[in-house]
Enzyme design. Structure first.
Site, PDB file in Angstrom:
ATOM      1  CE  LYS A  50     -42.879  33.415 108.802  1.00  0.00           C
ATOM      2  NZ  LYS A  50     -41.598  33.794 109.427  1.00  0.00           N
ATOM      3  CB  CYS A  68     -58.191  37.851 115.693  1.00  0.00           C
ATOM      4  SG  CYS A  68     -58.591  36.097 115.629  1.00  0.00           S
ATOM      5  CB  CYS A  79     -60.725  40.607 118.407  1.00  0.00           C
ATOM      6  SG  CYS A  79     -61.811  39.569 119.412  1.00  0.00           S
TER       7      CYS A  79
END
Length: 101
Positions: A50, A68, A79
């Site tokens: 994960k 992001c 981002c």
């Protein structure tokens, strides 16, 4: 759902009707988004069970940091603007998470 104003009370029936009308105005058609190829994450840290990142806001170097949410950034978890190309190609509307210090 009653509100108090200067010791008085606005009736619950009035508040309920107003809330109902407000909720009806805010309803929008729902959109179902499905990821291509069976997953949202195309290639970022696929070896991990994960992908989880933590941020301590007080330790951020900038007053505003963009993270992001499209899983296309070359600088993930930050981002890099890749969502613009993704949105044009797919008709999506995803943008970054902005964290303020």
């Amino acid at each position: 759902m009653a509100s108090s104003i200067a010791g008085g009370v606005i009736g619950a029936q009035f508040a309920s009707v107003s809330s109902l009308k407000l909720n009806q105005k805010l309803r929008r058609p729902s959109v179902s988004v499905r990821a291509e190829g069976g997953g949202i994450n195309p290639e970022i840290r696929k070896d991990e069970a994960k992908v989880v990142d933590s941020v301590v806001v007080g330790e951020l170097a900038k007053p505003l940091t963009a993270y992001c949410r499209c899983w296309r950034s070359g600088t993930f978890p930050l981002c890099d603007g890749s969502h613009v190309k993704h949105n044009k190609a797919t008709g999506d509307n995803v943008g970054p998470l902005l964290v303020k210090k």
